[in-house]
Design an enzyme around this catalytic site. Structure first.
Site, PDB file in Angstrom:
ATOM      1  CB  SER A  97      16.350  32.110  16.429  1.00 18.87           C
ATOM      2  OG  SER A  97      15.817  33.668  15.944  1.00 18.87           O
ATOM      3  CE1 TYR A 138      18.989  31.590  11.772  1.00 20.39           C
ATOM      4  CE2 TYR A 138      17.242  33.161  12.507  1.00 20.39           C
ATOM      5  CZ  TYR A 138      18.604  32.331  12.643  1.00 20.39           C
ATOM      6  OH  TYR A 138      19.210  32.383  13.986  1.00 20.39           O
ATOM      7  CE  LYS A 190      18.205  28.949  14.210  1.00 21.43           C
ATOM      8  NZ  LYS A 190      19.018  27.902  14.702  1.00 21.43           N
TER       9      LYS A 190
END
Ligand SMILES: NC(=O)c1ccc[n+]([C@@H]2O[C@H](COP(=O)([O-])OP(=O)(O)OC[C@H]3O[C@@H](n4cnc5c(N)ncnc54)[C@H](O)[C@@H]3O)[C@@H](O)[C@H]2O)c1
Length: 264
Positions: free
Chosen positions: A155, A169, A173
């Site tokens: 991402s 998150y 990533k």
């Protein structure tokens, strides 16, 4: 040494006919679009997710394109479940050529209050899940002896921080990006090419509440020079390229599909 490609091979270097692709998260926004995209370019597709019934649509779309679909339930955080999914793939198709790791979750809370349980859940799904699936596919590809293609899903959050509570998150990533480079180096000798696509925010049922919130939309769009969120279909060009012979000399690369965010 790789034989030189003839004109026909060059023209068809994106063709995936005869290839078997495993797509994790196959019921999700990205996983469904990617499964259909790989089938459109000729691959048979094993689409996986935790709940078998959620894969019906994806499998039906793949079959409409005249390709075989095998929906398999699999929890990517569970080594036994991943091994069993890979065994079902080999039992059905005899091989695996392509793996796309599109399963993942995002839990957002401001960093100072991020519950460690949520942090661990995100790391388990996004980091452990990616490693376990890559290991299972690579073991088969090494046995097969003719290489393979792995595309992980990172991402833009693996590169840039963001004010909207992405401590778990973004960390997960960033780990996927460096894991991709690490395993690409280790498996290059087996001709397994491992690359990552790193999208900016794209429309899925899960991002709809964020993107429909005017304030949030503005915050996100300030960071995307192209000025719009991606669509799941925007990922396909990058995925088909990285899954095909068109990218034979590309490994350990993180390809941002981000409307220019990473260039900012
Ligand atoms: N949507 C975005 O804006 C965006 C942006 C950048 C990266 N991504 C990444 O793209 C990938 C796909 O995201 P999406 O938007 O399609 O999300 P989604 O929620 O629509 O799909 C995620 C899929 O992963 C599956 N999944 C989650 N945990 C799992 C587990 N433990 N075992 C097996 N399957 C599991 C879900 O069942 C679902 O099929 C994720 O890795 C996500 O982080 C998404």
């Amino acid at each position: 040494m790789r034989a030189k490609m003839g004109l026909d091979e060059l023209k068809n270097m994106f063709d995936l006919t005869g290839k078997v692709a495993v797509v994790t998260g196959g019921s999700g926004g990205a996983g469904k679009a990617i499964s259909i995209g790989l089938a459109l370019y000729g691959a048979d597709v094993v689409c996986t997710s935790r709940t078998l019934s959620t894969l019906e649509d994806t499998a039906a779309e793949v079959e409409k394109l005249g390709k075989k679909a095998l929906p398999v339930s699999c929890d990517v955080t569970d080594p036994q479940s991943v091994d069993s999914m890979m065994k079902k793939t080999i039992d059905e198709f005899g091989k695996v050529d392509i793996l796309i790791t599109a399963a993942g979750i995002a839990l957002r809370t401001e960093a100072e209050n991020m519950p460690i349980e949520d942090f661990r859940k995100v790391m388990a799904a996004n980091v452990d899940g990616t490693l376990l699936c890559c290991q299972a596919a690579a073991k088969e590809m090494i046995k097969q002896g003719d290489g393979g293609k792995i595309v992980t899903v990172g991402s833009i959050r693996g590169l840039h921080g963001h004010p909207a509570g992405y401590s778990a998150y973004a960390t997960s990533k960033g780990a996927v990006h460096i894991m991709t480079k690490q395993i690409a180096i280790e498996w290059a000798k087996h001709n397994i090419r491992v690359n990552c696509i790193a999208p900016c925010i794209f429309w899925t049922p899960l991002t709809e509440p964020i993107l429909k919130d005017e304030e949030m939309y503005k915050i996100f769009m300030q960071r995307i020079p192209i000025g719009r969120p991606a669509e799941p279909e925007d990922l396909l060009g990058a995925v088909v390229y990285l899954a095909s012979e068109a990218s034979a000399m590309v490994t350990g690369h993180v390809l941002y599909v981000d409307g220019g965010t990473s260039a900012w």
